[in-house]
Design a protein around this motif. Structure first.
Motif, PDB file in Angstrom:
ATOM      1  N   PRO A 182      12.115  -6.667   0.249  1.00 18.58           N
ATOM      2  CA  PRO A 182      12.083  -5.673  -0.627  1.00 18.58           C
ATOM      3  C   PRO A 182      10.845  -5.404  -1.323  1.00 18.58           C
ATOM      4  CG  PRO A 182      13.757  -7.104  -1.420  1.00 18.58           C
ATOM      5  CD  PRO A 182      13.250  -7.530  -0.234  1.00 18.58           C
ATOM      6  N   GLY A 183      10.253  -6.423  -1.627  1.00 18.76           N
ATOM      7  CA  GLY A 183       8.816  -6.591  -2.404  1.00 18.76           C
ATOM      8  C   GLY A 183       7.907  -5.902  -1.474  1.00 18.76           C
ATOM      9  N   HIS A 184       7.762  -6.120  -0.351  1.00 18.00           N
ATOM     10  CA  HIS A 184       6.976  -5.444   0.669  1.00 18.00           C
ATOM     11  C   HIS A 184       7.156  -3.938   0.804  1.00 18.00           C
ATOM     12  CE1 HIS A 184       4.331  -5.076   4.093  1.00 18.00           C
ATOM     13  NE2 HIS A 184       5.326  -4.510   4.826  1.00 18.00           N
ATOM     14  N   LEU A 185       8.290  -3.713   0.740  1.00 13.99           N
ATOM     15  CA  LEU A 185       8.541  -2.071   1.006  1.00 13.99           C
ATOM     16  C   LEU A 185       8.344  -1.332   0.054  1.00 13.99           C
ATOM     17  CD1 LEU A 185      11.892  -2.373   3.006  1.00 13.99           C
ATOM     18  CD2 LEU A 185       9.700  -1.918   3.935  1.00 13.99           C
ATOM     19  N   ALA A 186       8.550  -2.109  -1.445  1.00 18.34           N
ATOM     20  CA  ALA A 186       8.612  -1.400  -2.398  1.00 18.34           C
ATOM     21  C   ALA A 186       6.828  -1.162  -2.709  1.00 18.34           C
ATOM     22  CB  ALA A 186       8.843  -2.220  -3.784  1.00 18.34           C
ATOM     23  N   ARG A 187       5.989  -2.009  -2.294  1.00 22.54           N
ATOM     24  CA  ARG A 187       4.626  -2.036  -2.304  1.00 22.54           C
ATOM     25  C   ARG A 187       3.981  -0.869  -1.516  1.00 22.54           C
ATOM     26  NH1 ARG A 187       0.810  -3.293   0.911  1.00 22.54           N
ATOM     27  NH2 ARG A 187       2.196  -4.654   2.256  1.00 22.54           N
ATOM     28  N   ARG A 188       4.520  -0.683  -0.094  1.00 27.90           N
ATOM     29  CA  ARG A 188       4.397   0.263   0.857  1.00 27.90           C
ATOM     30  C   ARG A 188       4.716   1.667  -0.032  1.00 27.90           C
ATOM     31  NH1 ARG A 188       6.600  -0.553   6.264  1.00 27.90           N
ATOM     32  NH2 ARG A 188       5.768   1.530   6.528  1.00 27.90           N
ATOM     33  N   LEU A 189       5.695   1.793  -0.682  1.00 21.46           N
ATOM     34  CA  LEU A 189       6.370   2.788  -1.266  1.00 21.46           C
ATOM     35  C   LEU A 189       5.260   3.311  -2.333  1.00 21.46           C
ATOM     36  CD1 LEU A 189      10.060   2.727  -1.764  1.00 21.46           C
ATOM     37  CD2 LEU A 189       8.825   4.495  -0.439  1.00 21.46           C
ATOM     38  N   GLN A 190       4.827   2.237  -3.040  1.00 22.32           N
ATOM     39  CA  GLN A 190       3.905   2.522  -4.217  1.00 22.32           C
ATOM     40  C   GLN A 190       2.433   2.868  -3.312  1.00 22.32           C
ATOM     41  OE1 GLN A 190       4.214   2.786  -7.423  1.00 22.32           O
ATOM     42  NE2 GLN A 190       1.972   3.011  -7.748  1.00 22.32           N
ATOM     43  N   GLN A 191       2.057   2.501  -2.541  1.00 29.95           N
ATOM     44  CA  GLN A 191       0.682   2.758  -1.772  1.00 29.95           C
ATOM     45  C   GLN A 191       0.792   4.289  -1.182  1.00 29.95           C
ATOM     46  OE1 GLN A 191       0.548  -0.308   1.371  1.00 29.95           O
ATOM     47  NE2 GLN A 191      -0.987  -1.190   0.259  1.00 29.95           N
ATOM     48  N   ALA A 192       2.139   4.905  -0.774  1.00 34.74           N
ATOM     49  CA  ALA A 192       2.119   5.950  -0.235  1.00 34.74           C
ATOM     50  C   ALA A 192       2.418   7.053  -1.401  1.00 34.74           C
ATOM     51  CB  ALA A 192       3.555   6.312   0.592  1.00 34.74           C
ATOM     52  N   HIS A 193       2.958   6.321  -2.525  1.00 29.86           N
ATOM     53  CA  HIS A 193       3.065   7.363  -3.788  1.00 29.86           C
ATOM     54  C   HIS A 193       1.795   7.601  -4.195  1.00 29.86           C
ATOM     55  CE1 HIS A 193       3.585   8.084  -8.085  1.00 29.86           C
ATOM     56  NE2 HIS A 193       4.616   8.888  -7.783  1.00 29.86           N
TER      57      HIS A 193
END
Length: 157
Positions: free
Chosen positions: A10-21
């Motif tokens: 989840p942390g990896h996916l959350a970071r990717r979401l944050q990068q996209a945001h």
């Protein structure tokens, strides 16, 4: 030892979401006003006259981060600080006219950005997504600010 599948972290996916945001924010909303700064402006438009600590709690920013965000917004002339007449140690914050105009302009842009950000999901999936991510975020907040044992016992009674 074999490599792990980061798609299950989840942390990896959350970071990717944050990068996209972050990318969408900078291209569609503002390169000058950050998402946390917008969140603070938004909180003050909703509730003018909050103190710095309360604003930080409302938008989920720690003390040092909220202090820096408030300082930047103040330097840009987007909020006013006035001493609390009841407690001279704290300041009450209000958006300036320019702050309200900036908030209004960015609100329209954030709505468009959110449509792009969430476009891969149906309306029903978006509802589920928000429910799930909110639950995880709330649980994470409880880890940062655990309820003391005596209070949790009283809450259960």
């Amino acid at each position: 030892m074999a490599a792990v599948d980061l798609a299950t972290h989840p942390g990896h996916l959350a970071r990717r979401l944050q990068q996209a945001h972050y990318l969408l924010w900078n291209t569609m909303v503002s390169e000058e006003i950050t998402s946390p700064q917008f969140a603070v402006l938004n909180a003050l438009v909703a509730e003018p006259g909050l103190d710095q600590r309360t604003v930080g709690e409302r938008v989920g920013l720690d003390r040092s981060t909220i202090a820096e965000v408030i300082s930047r917004l103040d330097r840009r002339g987007l909020l006013d600080k006035v001493r609390d007449p009841q407690d001279g140690r704290r300041s009450l914050l209000r958006p300036t006219e320019d702050g309200v105009r900036t908030h209004r302009r960015l609100t329209v842009r954030t709505a468009r950005m959110n449509q792009v950000f969430l476009a891969p999901l149906s309306a029903e999936e978006q509802t589920v997504f928000f429910d799930l991510i909110r639950r995880v975020a709330d649980a994470a907040e409880e880890l940062r600010h655990p309820v003391p044992p005596a209070e949790s016992v009283r809450a259960q009674a």
